[in-house]
Structures are given as structure tokens and as C-alpha cells.
Design a protein around this motif. Sequence first.
Motif, PDB file in Angstrom:
ATOM      1  N   GLY A  24       0.782  -1.222   0.000  1.00  0.00           N
ATOM      2  CA  GLY A  24       0.000   0.000   0.000  1.00  0.00           C
ATOM      3  C   GLY A  24       0.819   1.279   0.000  1.00  0.00           C
ATOM      4  N   GLU A  25       1.962   1.254   0.665  1.00  0.00           N
ATOM      5  CA  GLU A  25       2.759   2.471   0.770  1.00  0.00           C
ATOM      6  C   GLU A  25       3.413   2.905  -0.541  1.00  0.00           C
ATOM      7  N   PRO A  26       3.892   2.002  -1.407  1.00  0.00           N
ATOM      8  CA  PRO A  26       4.473   2.465  -2.679  1.00  0.00           C
ATOM      9  C   PRO A  26       3.527   3.308  -3.525  1.00  0.00           C
ATOM     10  N   SER A  65       4.378   6.438   7.572  1.00  0.00           N
ATOM     11  CA  SER A  65       4.317   5.160   6.860  1.00  0.00           C
ATOM     12  C   SER A  65       4.793   3.982   7.702  1.00  0.00           C
ATOM     13  N   THR A  66       5.303   4.234   8.893  1.00  0.00           N
ATOM     14  CA  THR A  66       5.800   3.133   9.737  1.00  0.00           C
ATOM     15  C   THR A  66       5.065   3.114  11.079  1.00  0.00           C
ATOM     16  N   VAL A  67       5.515   3.941  12.009  1.00  0.00           N
ATOM     17  CA  VAL A  67       4.935   3.954  13.345  1.00  0.00           C
ATOM     18  C   VAL A  67       3.472   4.385  13.303  1.00  0.00           C
ATOM     19  N   GLY A  68       3.179   5.432  12.535  1.00  0.00           N
ATOM     20  CA  GLY A  68       1.804   5.908  12.448  1.00  0.00           C
ATOM     21  C   GLY A  68       0.879   4.868  11.838  1.00  0.00           C
ATOM     22  N   LEU A  69       1.325   4.234  10.750  1.00  0.00           N
ATOM     23  CA  LEU A  69       0.525   3.206  10.101  1.00  0.00           C
ATOM     24  C   LEU A  69       0.310   2.020  11.034  1.00  0.00           C
TER      25      LEU A  69
END
Length: 256
Positions: free
Chosen positions: A28-30, A74-78
Motif C-alpha cells: 500500500g505504501e508504494p 508510513s511506519t509507526v503511524g501506520l
Amino acid sequence: MMKSLLVRGMLAGLIAGVLAFGFAYAFGEPPVDTSIGLEEILSHDHAHGTDADAGAGQAAEAPEEELVPRDIQSTVGLLAGVLVYAVAIGGLLSLAFAFVQGRLGSLRPRVTALLLTGGAFAVVFLIPFLKYPANPPAVGQPGTIGSRTELYFGFVAVSLLAGILATVFGRKLADRFGALNGFLLAAAGYLVVVALVAWLMPVVDEVPAAFPASTLWRFRTASIGTQATLWLALGLSFGALAEKSLTKKAPAAAIS
């Protein structure tokens, strides 16, 4: 018993959330990064075009600084967002499981959990997604975010209510016409209701003509995949935990 199922539901949600985060991060992030890049390019071109038309020769305003850096989003928040959502869904699933267990016939807890999560995935996510699919950044007008959100959650509420009613009447239809016929009639009734409501509700299509179709496709398929991963993992893990708990309690109740 209820407390035990609730704890297991939240634990299953935690497991499912971690797996869903992994899928969302990988797939999803790309396309989200690609969409953000396109949004920045369009904003930059628009700003310079406005300056040229005005003839003021002034530099474009600097973009607003992000409150939360993109790498944190995109990391901790997701991860935090997915885990909170998954644990909450796991808790609600345990409550629904406690209500339907034993009312759908002599099904094993694993099977009941999978049927419940499969139905919830379709009613809460998949059907509303077909009417109002998720969009990445750079798609949609900022001024319509509120109305689009209201429409989406309104349709989710209608779909959920129709699903609950279909389940209730489906049980009665099964007693009269048989399990398979009752299920088919209830499912048909649900589909007719949501199809009619979907037809009556406004159409929202704010995808710019220049937005790459491949990026939009990748984002939406990743959204479906993330939700499918979450609900499948939730059904499998909760079913295993619930069955283990109920199996332990049954012999103890028989001995007492």
C-alpha cells in the motif's frame, strides 16, 4: 466466559493487525508515495502557473511543513492506526461471536468465527468499497472530504443494518425452507436492499483525468488486500483461540 472471549478477540485483533500492517506497508505504501509525489508536482506547477499569470514575479509560497514526517506516517503511524483498528474490531467480533455461537446450528467455533468474519468483511468493507472506493492522495477535492466521509459511513451503516436484518430473517427462513434456501433468500434480500440504496446515493468521482490509472489500481487493490488479510487472520486466530477456550470449559462444566 464473555471476559475470556473478549480478551481472545482483542488478542486475535493484535495478531491480525500486525499481519495487516505488513501487507499495507509492502503493497500500500508504494502507490501512496507515488501519489504524494504527483500531488507535490501538481501543487508546484499550479503555484508557478499562478505567479506567471499574475505577472508579479514573486516566488511561490513555500509548502507547509508536515506536522508528522512521512517516514513516521508510513511506519509507526501506520502500525499504530492498524493495531488500534484491529484490536477494536477483534473486541466487537468476540461480542458478536458470543451472540451467534450455538444459534447457527451445531457448528464448531472455528467455523462460526470464519463465517462471522467473512460476512463482516463483505458487509462492513467490501460492499461499501464497491460504491465508494478508497482513493490515494492527490485524488479528490479538499472541500468535499467531509461530505465524502459522511456518504461512505452512511452507506456502511445501511449495509451493516441490512446485514443484521438478513441474518435474523435468514435464521427464520432456514427453519422454514432449509438452511441453503434460507441463506440464499436472505443474501438476495440483502443484495437488493444495498443495491437500491447504492443506486439512490450520490455518485462521487473526483479522480483527475491525468492521474495514472495504474497507481489508482495498485492503491485500491492494496486496500482490499490489507482488509482481506486483517479479516482472514482475525477469523483464523480468533476461531482457534475461542475453540480452545470453549473446549476446555466444556469438560469442566460436565464434571461439575
